[in-house]
Write an enzyme that holds these catalytic residues in place. Structure first.
Site, PDB file in Angstrom:
ATOM      1  N   CYS A  51       7.853  49.425  42.711  1.00  0.00           N
ATOM      2  CA  CYS A  51       7.662  48.683  43.961  1.00  0.00           C
ATOM      3  C   CYS A  51       6.325  47.936  43.988  1.00  0.00           C
ATOM      4  O   CYS A  51       6.126  47.013  43.217  1.00  0.00           O
ATOM      5  CB  CYS A  51       7.835  49.601  45.165  1.00  0.00           C
ATOM      6  N   HIS A  60      13.076  51.195  45.077  1.00  0.00           N
ATOM      7  CA  HIS A  60      12.732  52.617  45.171  1.00  0.00           C
ATOM      8  C   HIS A  60      13.958  53.478  44.859  1.00  0.00           C
ATOM      9  O   HIS A  60      14.460  54.199  45.717  1.00  0.00           O
ATOM     10  CB  HIS A  60      12.231  52.956  46.575  1.00  0.00           C
ATOM     11  N   GLU A  63      14.039  56.134  43.434  1.00  0.00           N
ATOM     12  CA  GLU A  63      13.692  57.550  43.549  1.00  0.00           C
ATOM     13  C   GLU A  63      13.830  58.089  44.970  1.00  0.00           C
ATOM     14  O   GLU A  63      13.765  59.305  45.188  1.00  0.00           O
ATOM     15  CB  GLU A  63      12.259  57.783  43.059  1.00  0.00           C
TER      16      GLU A  63
END
Length: 305
Positions: free
Chosen positions: A142, A235, A237
């Site tokens: 990011c 993102h 994750e």
């Protein structure tokens, strides 16, 4: 890949409950193999949450992975207990003489600021420069992806008219790239940011390759041709509720913010979010760790260059 972490790290209990293969330091020393060494430069304010998210994705494989958690000495983290930082984190000065098989630099909620105005920018530049000769492959996430593209290749970030938030459809551009091995032609990934990078700017740099993109979210994965630098603008994750929690915080601050797109059924925040990016997230991190770190790094870690 079993991840080797301190037994007292908060993520340990959570990951064990999820059946993620976690190996404590005590057990790891009985195995006669060289573990992969990964440096996690955690720039997120909620560091414990981010640790857990990333460790979850890097676990559950036959090889050992051990981590050094890195924070910036030039920034005082207000959202993570000082006892946690002192117990588990190091700063750059403490690790600068070491070599690492891989490094992850996380995002940070500072994308509205100019890079040079971020209080730890000079320190982060040192880390990114050091990674050129001391890390086999670095994964930037990011804001860190934008920071890395700016520092290494001079690519500027571009302000968006409003926050990009939601779960967006993406497509693979370079289907033979090992980083996206096993990906579906179309996959989903979360984004949460106020800035972007230009496809035209990236295409001007001969050393960069666009690997995945989105009609709505723009460029998603960019890699350097030598595989040493990976830039992911989203993102993957994130947990199921991370975008929800961010949205609620924005609402509480009185911000004029849109509902995250393609996240809640019927775009209604009262409905439980649908998680549609877990498989992609696991493949992304597993492929990076396997093909860009493990298959590339020398057995003698001192020979990384």
């Amino acid at each position: 890949m079993p991840i080797k972490i301190p037994g007292s790290l908060p993520a340990n209990k959570i990951l064990n409950s999820e059946n993620i293969f976690v190996m404590t330091e005590k057990r790891a020393i009985t195995q006669d193999i060289r573990p992969l060494k990964i440096a996690l430069v955690n720039l997120m304010p909620t560091k414990i949450t981010t640790e857990t998210q990333l460790l979850r994705l890097l676990g559950n494989s036959p090889l050992q992975v051990e981590f050094d958690f890195i924070n910036t000495a030039t920034h005082n983290s207000k959202n993570t207990p000082s006892a946690h930082l002192s117990s588990f984190y190091k700063d750059f000065e403490m690790i600068k003489d070491q070599k690492y098989d891989g490094m992850i630099i996380t995002g940070a909620p500072v994308e509205k600021m100019e890079f040079e105005d971020v209080d730890y920018w000079d320190e982060l530049k040192k880390i990114m420069e050091w990674s050129n000769t001391n890390v086999t492959s670095t994964l930037h996430i990011c804001w860190a992806a934008q920071a890395g593209l700016y520092y290494h290749f001079g690519i500027p970030k571009i302000p968006l008219d409003k926050k990009l938030s939601g779960v967006f459809e993406h497509r693979v551009v370079r289907k033979k790239a090992m980083l996206v091995r096993g990906f579906d032609d179309v996959f989903y990934a979360p984004h949460s940011r106020y800035t972007t990078v230009s496809k035209e700017d990236i295409k001007k740099v001969s050393d960069l390759q666009i690997t995945a993109e989105s009609d709505d979210a723009g460029i998603y994965i960019v890699t350097s041709k030598d595989k040493k630098k990976i830039f992911v603008t989203g993102h993957s994750e994130y947990d199921r509720l991370t975008l929800h929690e961010e949205y609620m915080r924005d609402i509480e601050k009185g911000l004029n913010i849109d509902v995250p797109k393609n996240y809640y059924p019927n775009d209604n925040p009262k409905n439980a979010p649908v998680m549609r990016w877990r498989a992609h997230a696991n493949l992304l991190f597993t492929n990076w760790l396997n093909y860009y770190v493990y298959q590339t790094t020398p057995y003698d870690i001192t020979k990384i260059k």
